[in-house]
Design a protein around this motif. Structure first.
Motif, PDB file in Angstrom:
ATOM      1  N   SER A  27      31.123  37.185  43.823  1.00  0.00           N
ATOM      2  CA  SER A  27      31.539  38.624  43.965  1.00  0.00           C
ATOM      3  C   SER A  27      33.155  39.056  43.276  1.00  0.00           C
ATOM      4  O   SER A  27      33.214  39.935  42.920  1.00  0.00           O
ATOM      5  N   LEU A  28      33.772  37.684  43.318  1.00  0.00           N
ATOM      6  CA  LEU A  28      35.246  37.940  42.667  1.00  0.00           C
ATOM      7  C   LEU A  28      34.844  38.009  40.897  1.00  0.00           C
ATOM      8  O   LEU A  28      35.575  38.831  40.434  1.00  0.00           O
ATOM      9  N   ASP A  29      33.934  37.405  40.499  1.00  0.00           N
ATOM     10  CA  ASP A  29      33.649  37.482  38.971  1.00  0.00           C
ATOM     11  C   ASP A  29      33.034  39.002  38.934  1.00  0.00           C
ATOM     12  O   ASP A  29      33.809  39.695  37.949  1.00  0.00           O
ATOM     13  N   LYS A  30      32.281  39.545  39.678  1.00  0.00           N
ATOM     14  CA  LYS A  30      32.029  40.855  39.359  1.00  0.00           C
ATOM     15  C   LYS A  30      33.342  42.016  39.564  1.00  0.00           C
ATOM     16  O   LYS A  30      33.202  42.560  38.900  1.00  0.00           O
ATOM     17  N   ALA A  31      34.023  41.475  40.851  1.00  0.00           N
ATOM     18  CA  ALA A  31      35.186  42.362  40.694  1.00  0.00           C
ATOM     19  C   ALA A  31      35.995  42.302  39.450  1.00  0.00           C
ATOM     20  O   ALA A  31      36.637  43.409  39.063  1.00  0.00           O
ATOM     21  N   LYS A  32      36.253  41.136  38.881  1.00  0.00           N
ATOM     22  CA  LYS A  32      37.232  41.116  37.779  1.00  0.00           C
ATOM     23  C   LYS A  32      36.395  41.811  36.533  1.00  0.00           C
ATOM     24  O   LYS A  32      37.243  42.565  35.824  1.00  0.00           O
ATOM     25  N   SER A  33      35.026  41.933  36.345  1.00  0.00           N
ATOM     26  CA  SER A  33      34.461  42.779  35.428  1.00  0.00           C
ATOM     27  C   SER A  33      34.751  44.231  35.608  1.00  0.00           C
ATOM     28  O   SER A  33      34.860  45.004  34.656  1.00  0.00           O
ATOM     29  N   TRP A  34      34.869  44.614  37.178  1.00  0.00           N
ATOM     30  CA  TRP A  34      35.008  45.980  37.167  1.00  0.00           C
ATOM     31  C   TRP A  34      36.409  46.337  37.034  1.00  0.00           C
ATOM     32  O   TRP A  34      36.942  47.338  36.220  1.00  0.00           O
ATOM     33  N   VAL A  35      37.422  45.182  37.275  1.00  0.00           N
ATOM     34  CA  VAL A  35      38.796  45.600  36.952  1.00  0.00           C
ATOM     35  C   VAL A  35      38.893  45.828  35.248  1.00  0.00           C
ATOM     36  O   VAL A  35      39.643  46.621  34.776  1.00  0.00           O
ATOM     37  N   LYS A  36      38.370  44.818  34.632  1.00  0.00           N
ATOM     38  CA  LYS A  36      38.368  44.850  33.007  1.00  0.00           C
ATOM     39  C   LYS A  36      37.860  46.328  32.617  1.00  0.00           C
ATOM     40  O   LYS A  36      38.574  47.053  31.805  1.00  0.00           O
ATOM     41  N   GLU A  37      36.797  46.769  33.071  1.00  0.00           N
ATOM     42  CA  GLU A  37      36.160  48.046  32.736  1.00  0.00           C
ATOM     43  C   GLU A  37      37.139  49.189  33.106  1.00  0.00           C
ATOM     44  O   GLU A  37      37.332  50.112  32.271  1.00  0.00           O
ATOM     45  N   LEU A  38      37.861  48.992  34.258  1.00  0.00           N
ATOM     46  CA  LEU A  38      38.752  50.271  34.623  1.00  0.00           C
ATOM     47  C   LEU A  38      39.900  50.329  33.583  1.00  0.00           C
ATOM     48  O   LEU A  38      40.655  51.236  33.229  1.00  0.00           O
ATOM     49  N   GLN A  39      40.491  48.989  33.446  1.00  0.00           N
ATOM     50  CA  GLN A  39      41.713  49.198  32.554  1.00  0.00           C
ATOM     51  C   GLN A  39      41.328  49.405  31.254  1.00  0.00           C
ATOM     52  O   GLN A  39      42.289  49.928  30.492  1.00  0.00           O
TER      53      GLN A  39
END
Ligand code: GDP
Length: 187
Positions: free
Chosen positions: A97-109
C-alpha cells in the motif's frame, strides 16, 4: 470557538490510496470524531466539510473521499484537479500500500496543481505494537512499513508525514491542522 474575525479560506482536499487503507475512516474521524469497524465501502464520491481554526485564519476543508478511484483510475484526475491539498494514505501493515501511495504522489506531483500541499498518512498504527526500549521498530508486530522509511521518503519528496489511527484517533487532526498551516491566505 472559531475566531469570528479570522478570514475563512475554502480548500478542496482529496484522499487517495489503495482500497481499505482507511481513507473514509480518517475522514469520519476528522469530521464526526467517530469510527466504524467493518464499515461498508463508500459508493460513489462523497464530499464533507470541516473547519479548522488557526490563530490567523480559518480553513474550511471540502473533503473529497474518492471511492472507486482504485478501480477507476481514469476518474482520479477529475477529483484532484483544482485540489489545493491531498492526503495520500497507506496501511502500515501492508508494504504494497506504500508503493501504491508513492505512485499517487508521483501522479499528483506531475499532474495536479503545482502548489498542492500533499500529506502522506500511514494509517492503522493501532494494529502494531509500540517498540520497546532499544528495539528495532521495524520488528514491531505486523508492521510492514518502518516509520523511518516513510519519513525519509516524505522528506525527500516534500510531503508532510503522519502516522495515524482512524480507530483511536491518533494523528488524524494533526494531518488537517498541518495542511491548514501550509495553505496561503489567498490562493
Ligand atoms: P478506504 O477503502 O480506504 O476508505 O478504507 P475504509 O475507511 O473503508 O476502511 C477499511 C477497513 O479498515 C474498515 O473495516 C475499517 O474499519 C478499517 N480501518 C480503517 N482505519 C483503521 C485504523 O486506523 N485501525 C484499524 N484497526 N482499522 C481501521
Amino acid at each position: 470557538a472559531l475566531n469570528p474575525n479570522a478570514k475563512t479560506t475554502q480548500v478542496k482536499l482529496v484522499l487517495l490510496g489503495e482500497a481499505a487503507v482507511g481513507k473514509s475512516s480518517l475522514v469520519m474521524r476528522f469530521v464526526n470524531d467517530d469510527f466504524q469497524e467493518n464499515k461498508e465501502p463508500t459508493i460513489g464520491a462523497a464530499f464533507l466539510t470541516q473547519k479548522i481554526a488557526l490563530e490567523d485564519k480559518t480553513i474550511k476543508f471540502e473533503i473529497w473521499d474518492t471511492a472507486g478511484q482504485e478501480r477507476f483510475h481514469s476518474l482520479a484526475p477529475m477529483y484532484y484537479r483544482n485540489a489545493q491539498a491531498a492526503v495520500v494514505v497507506y496501511d502500515v501493515t501492508k508494504a504494497a500500500s506504500l508503493d501504491k501511495a508513492k505512485s499517487w504522489v508521483k501522479e499528483l506531483q506531475r499532474q495536479a496543481n503545482p502548489n498542492i500541499v500533499i500529506a502522506l498518512a500511514g494509517n492503522k498504527v493501532d494494529l502494531v505494537q509500540p517498540a520497546g526500549e532499544g528495539e528495532d521498530e521495524s520488528m514491531e508486530n505486523g508492521r510492514q512499513v518502518p516509520t523511518e522509511e516513510a519519513k525519509a521518503y516524505s522528506n525527500e519528496t516534500g510531503l508532510l508525514f503522519f502516522e495515524t489511527s482512524a480507530k483511536k484517533g491518533d494523528g488524524v487532526r494533526d494531518i488537517f491542522k498541518e495542511i491548514a498551516k501550509k495553505i496561503p491566505l489567498e490562493h
